[in-house]
Scaffold this motif. Structure first.
Motif, PDB file in Angstrom:
ATOM      1  N   LEU A 442       0.827  -1.208   0.000  1.00 58.84           N
ATOM      2  CA  LEU A 442       0.000   0.000   0.000  1.00 58.84           C
ATOM      3  C   LEU A 442       0.865   1.263   0.000  1.00 58.84           C
ATOM      4  N   ALA A 443       1.987   1.230   0.757  1.00 57.14           N
ATOM      5  CA  ALA A 443       2.893   2.387   0.756  1.00 57.14           C
ATOM      6  C   ALA A 443       3.510   2.598  -0.625  1.00 57.14           C
ATOM      7  N   LEU A 444       3.922   1.509  -1.268  1.00 51.52           N
ATOM      8  CA  LEU A 444       4.476   1.620  -2.615  1.00 51.52           C
ATOM      9  C   LEU A 444       3.435   2.131  -3.596  1.00 51.52           C
ATOM     10  N   ALA A 445       2.178   1.686  -3.430  1.00 54.69           N
ATOM     11  CA  ALA A 445       1.116   2.144  -4.332  1.00 54.69           C
ATOM     12  C   ALA A 445       0.886   3.642  -4.211  1.00 54.69           C
ATOM     13  N   MET A 446       1.147   4.202  -3.039  1.00 56.42           N
ATOM     14  CA  MET A 446       0.997   5.652  -2.864  1.00 56.42           C
ATOM     15  C   MET A 446       2.255   6.411  -3.275  1.00 56.42           C
ATOM     16  N   GLY A 447       3.272   5.694  -3.750  1.00 55.87           N
ATOM     17  CA  GLY A 447       4.513   6.348  -4.141  1.00 55.87           C
ATOM     18  C   GLY A 447       5.503   6.518  -3.023  1.00 55.87           C
ATOM     19  N   GLY A 448       5.317   5.800  -1.911  1.00 52.56           N
ATOM     20  CA  GLY A 448       6.227   5.905  -0.780  1.00 52.56           C
ATOM     21  C   GLY A 448       6.884   4.583  -0.466  1.00 52.56           C
ATOM     22  N   THR A 449       7.403   4.457   0.742  1.00 48.80           N
ATOM     23  CA  THR A 449       8.055   3.225   1.187  1.00 48.80           C
ATOM     24  C   THR A 449       7.731   3.000   2.661  1.00 48.80           C
ATOM     25  N   LEU A 450       7.871   1.750   3.067  1.00 51.89           N
ATOM     26  CA  LEU A 450       7.713   1.386   4.469  1.00 51.89           C
ATOM     27  C   LEU A 450       8.871   0.476   4.839  1.00 51.89           C
ATOM     28  N   ASP A 451       9.677   0.884   5.835  1.00 52.51           N
ATOM     29  CA  ASP A 451      10.862   0.123   6.215  1.00 52.51           C
ATOM     30  C   ASP A 451      11.002   0.122   7.727  1.00 52.51           C
ATOM     31  N   LEU A 452      11.748  -0.870   8.202  1.00 53.59           N
ATOM     32  CA  LEU A 452      12.105  -0.947   9.608  1.00 53.59           C
ATOM     33  C   LEU A 452      13.306  -0.041   9.833  1.00 53.59           C
ATOM     34  N   ARG A 453      13.131   1.011  10.652  1.00 53.11           N
ATOM     35  CA  ARG A 453      14.224   1.951  10.895  1.00 53.11           C
ATOM     36  C   ARG A 453      15.208   1.365  11.913  1.00 53.11           C
ATOM     37  N   GLU A 454      14.683   0.908  13.050  1.00 56.50           N
ATOM     38  CA  GLU A 454      15.561   0.302  14.065  1.00 56.50           C
ATOM     39  C   GLU A 454      14.703  -0.482  15.043  1.00 56.50           C
ATOM     40  N   THR A 455      15.356  -1.419  15.736  1.00 55.77           N
ATOM     41  CA  THR A 455      14.665  -2.225  16.747  1.00 55.77           C
ATOM     42  C   THR A 455      15.676  -2.677  17.780  1.00 55.77           C
ATOM     43  N   GLY A 456      15.208  -2.810  19.007  1.00 54.77           N
ATOM     44  CA  GLY A 456      16.090  -3.211  20.096  1.00 54.77           C
ATOM     45  C   GLY A 456      15.323  -3.320  21.392  1.00 54.77           C
ATOM     46  N   PRO A 457      16.013  -3.495  22.500  1.00 58.88           N
ATOM     47  CA  PRO A 457      15.327  -3.641  23.799  1.00 58.88           C
ATOM     48  C   PRO A 457      14.507  -2.424  24.197  1.00 58.88           C
ATOM     49  N   ASP A 458      14.843  -1.238  23.636  1.00 56.67           N
ATOM     50  CA  ASP A 458      14.125  -0.018  23.997  1.00 56.67           C
ATOM     51  C   ASP A 458      12.930   0.230  23.101  1.00 56.67           C
ATOM     52  N   GLY A 459      12.700  -0.619  22.083  1.00 56.45           N
ATOM     53  CA  GLY A 459      11.549  -0.432  21.225  1.00 56.45           C
ATOM     54  C   GLY A 459      11.882  -0.581  19.753  1.00 56.45           C
ATOM     55  N   THR A 460      10.852  -0.371  18.928  1.00 58.72           N
ATOM     56  CA  THR A 460      10.970  -0.536  17.485  1.00 58.72           C
ATOM     57  C   THR A 460      10.433   0.706  16.789  1.00 58.72           C
ATOM     58  N   ILE A 461      11.060   1.092  15.690  1.00 63.33           N
ATOM     59  CA  ILE A 461      10.639   2.255  14.913  1.00 63.33           C
ATOM     60  C   ILE A 461      10.475   1.846  13.457  1.00 63.33           C
ATOM     61  N   PHE A 462       9.280   2.105  12.887  1.00 58.59           N
ATOM     62  CA  PHE A 462       9.032   1.933  11.463  1.00 58.59           C
ATOM     63  C   PHE A 462       8.957   3.306  10.818  1.00 58.59           C
ATOM     64  N   ALA A 463       9.490   3.416   9.595  1.00 60.82           N
ATOM     65  CA  ALA A 463       9.478   4.684   8.866  1.00 60.82           C
ATOM     66  C   ALA A 463       8.585   4.549   7.644  1.00 60.82           C
ATOM     67  N   LEU A 464       7.500   5.352   7.609  1.00 58.41           N
ATOM     68  CA  LEU A 464       6.609   5.412   6.458  1.00 58.41           C
ATOM     69  C   LEU A 464       6.917   6.703   5.707  1.00 58.41           C
ATOM     70  N   VAL A 465       7.574   6.566   4.555  1.00 62.38           N
ATOM     71  CA  VAL A 465       7.934   7.724   3.744  1.00 62.38           C
ATOM     72  C   VAL A 465       6.838   7.972   2.733  1.00 62.38           C
ATOM     73  N   LEU A 466       6.311   9.190   2.710  1.00 60.60           N
ATOM     74  CA  LEU A 466       5.237   9.577   1.787  1.00 60.60           C
ATOM     75  C   LEU A 466       5.775  10.566   0.764  1.00 60.60           C
ATOM     76  N   PRO A 467       5.131  10.645  -0.410  1.00 64.00           N
ATOM     77  CA  PRO A 467       5.681  11.497  -1.480  1.00 64.00           C
ATOM     78  C   PRO A 467       5.864  12.944  -1.086  1.00 64.00           C
ATOM     79  N   ALA A 468       4.888  13.530  -0.424  1.00 68.09           N
ATOM     80  CA  ALA A 468       4.994  14.966  -0.092  1.00 68.09           C
ATOM     81  C   ALA A 468       4.168  15.262   1.148  1.00 68.09           C
ATOM     82  N   LEU A 469       4.806  15.935   2.096  1.00 65.10           N
ATOM     83  CA  LEU A 469       4.127  16.394   3.299  1.00 65.10           C
ATOM     84  C   LEU A 469       4.315  17.894   3.413  1.00 65.10           C
ATOM     85  N   SER A 470       3.257  18.548   3.812  1.00 68.90           N
ATOM     86  CA  SER A 470       3.339  20.006   3.960  1.00 68.90           C
ATOM     87  C   SER A 470       2.366  20.459   5.042  1.00 68.90           C
ATOM     88  N   GLU A 471       2.629  21.642   5.581  1.00 69.51           N
ATOM     89  CA  GLU A 471       1.764  22.223   6.627  1.00 69.51           C
ATOM     90  C   GLU A 471       1.087  23.473   6.089  1.00 69.51           C
TER      91      GLU A 471
END
Length: 471
Positions: A442-471
């Motif tokens: 689904l992330a690839l279909a939106m033009g982005g990516t989904l990857d495991l950033r890091e994991t360890g005893p203190d927790g896990t972080i996933f990174a969802l990269v999207l094509p464009a974010l703005s405020e």
């Protein structure tokens, strides 16, 4: 009926010349014989030159002996009968002696001398010149006479001997035939010995490897012949062991494919029944939506959306194996409400887990609302399952990436390499192993990516990269 030999392709019990001629065995045998014959030819040329030199030296020695007999005769003269006998014994036509520019005919010719006369000086003949003359003698025209010049009996004398070239030519060809026959015997015997050795050490292992490769080409999933690992450490041994490992891996892959195909059929049947049940539940939710109870009116839309997502999930699971990527409709949307709703759905059974959405209220992205909902819901649900119902899940922005982090124990090492593979592993105690695979698609279909950033005893972080974010 002839039985096909898997190692050679020809029926057993019957010799097929064409098949053997095209085989590696025949090529090795022919190359071995050819190499030996080439070496024999290289050896024959100087040996033939030595044979020719020996033949000429024999005539010179015989002429010297005849000259000694004439020296002992009175006035250095002999009768015609003795002269003829000496010439016949020496196998020459005539012998002359040259001393101090004086020429003396020791043995005059008894017959006319054939022309032309070719000079051959043995006093200072180099090996290279002798080889050339030897080859010239083999293909010389008929009727030539050789005039051999060499040192005489006395130190200051020189002998000139006339001999017919034809006997030398015949002797050289006979010598060549004998060498050829001997070379063929040696080459065939040596070739057979080398062939037998190579057949055992090289050809037979290659035949086994070839038969296994051909079997794989014909029927990749149903081998009747399997290569066994070998203790050999040379190139053939490494190739055989590599192919053996490949066979085992591919065979296991085919078994898994068959199991997945059976599982797919079962899922299709279950999915059919499940979609029927969900459709019935959707009808009930429609009835509830018409209720006047305020609590029912608040819960009915959520129930309806949950049922729609369940139906979509069942459909996606059934169609996961299709090659076509999932089509999504991207549009500019505010992200925070979508993410909060997804987290609320995922944490409905984990009330003690805190959800911290640190995104700005005005953050906008070009996304598909349903796809983003399913990605975040899957990540939050997995994190909640991993934390055992206690902890904190947060989401924050980092450039064009949304970082979903938890305070869980981290992922085991054996899950990291195959985390996004379908049906491979699951981060939950119960699951199909499709959640993260579908989320990445689904992330690839939106033009982005989904990857495991890091994991360890203190927790896990996933990174969802999207094509464009703005405020």
């Amino acid at each position: 009926m002839a039985v096909t030999d898997p190692t050679g392709g020809a029926p057993k019990g019957r010799f097929h010349w064409a098949a053997w001629r095209d085989s590696l065995s025949f090529r090795l045998f022919a190359l071995t014989i050819g190499a030996i014959l080439i070496v024999e030819i290289l050896i024959f040329i100087p040996s033939a030159a030595n044979f020719r030199a020996g033949w000429l030296n024999e005539r010179v020695q015989a002429a010297r002996i005849a000259s000694l007999a004439i020296e002992a005769a009175p006035s250095r003269a002999v009768s015609m009968e003795i002269s003829s006998a000496l010439l016949a014994n020496a196998e020459v036509l005539a012998v002359a002696e040259i001393t101090e520019d004086m020429r003396f005919q020791l043995l005059p010719p008894q017959v006319p001398i054939p022309k032309p006369i070719v000079p051959v000086d043995l006093r200072a003949q180099a090996m290279g010149f002798s080889v050339v003359e030897t080859l010239a003698t083999l293909w010389a025209p008929e009727g030539r006479t050789l005039m051999i010049t060499d040192f005489g009996v006395r130190d200051d004398s020189v002998l000139e001997i006339l001999v017919l070239e034809a006997p030398l030519k015949d002797a050289l060809w006979a010598y060549a035939r004998n060498i050829l026959i001997l070379s063929l015997i040696i080459s065939i015997t040596t070739g057979a010995a080398i062939y037998a050795l190579l057949l055992r050490t090289v050809v037979s292992p290659i035949r086994r490897v070839t038969a296994s490769v051909e079997q794989f080409r014909e029927d990749p999933g149903g081998w009747t012949r399997r290569l066994q690992p070998t203790q050999r450490r040379d190139e053939i041994g490494r190739a055989q062991n590599a192919l053996s490992d490949m066979e085992a891996a591919v065979s296991e892959s085919f078994r898994q494919r068959e199991r997945l195909a059976e599982l797919g059929e079962a899922v299709a049947r279950i999915n059919h029944d499940l979609r029927g049940s969900l459709a019935a539940a959707q009808l009930v939710s429609d009835s509830l939506a018409r209720s006047d109870d305020p609590r029912v009116k608040r819960a009915a839309p959520r129930l309806e959306r949950a049922l729609e997502r369940a139906i979509a999930l069942a459909t996606d699971t059934l169609q996961y194996g299709k090659a076509e990527p999932k089509q999504v409709a991207g549009q500019s949307l505010v992200l925070k409400p979508i993410l909060d709703e997804a987290a609320e759905e995922a944490l409905v059974r984990h009330g003690s887990i805190a959800w911290d959405n640190a995104l700005p209220d005005t953050l906008v992205g070009d996304v598909d609302a349903e796809a983003l909902h399913r990605i975040i819901a899957n990540l939050v649900r997995n994190a909640a399952e991993a934390m055992g119902g206690e902890g904190r899940i947060a989401i924050e922005r980092e450039g064009n990436a949304l970082l979903v982090s938890d305070t869980g124990p981290g992922l085991p090492d054996d899950l990291r390499d195959s985390l996004f593979k379908p049906f491979g592993v699951t981060t939950k105690r119960k699951g199909t192993g499709l959640g993260l695979a579908i989320a990445r698609d689904l992330a690839l279909a939106m033009g982005g990516t989904l990857d495991l950033r890091e994991t360890g005893p203190d927790g896990t972080i996933f990174a969802l990269v999207l094509p464009a974010l703005s405020e």
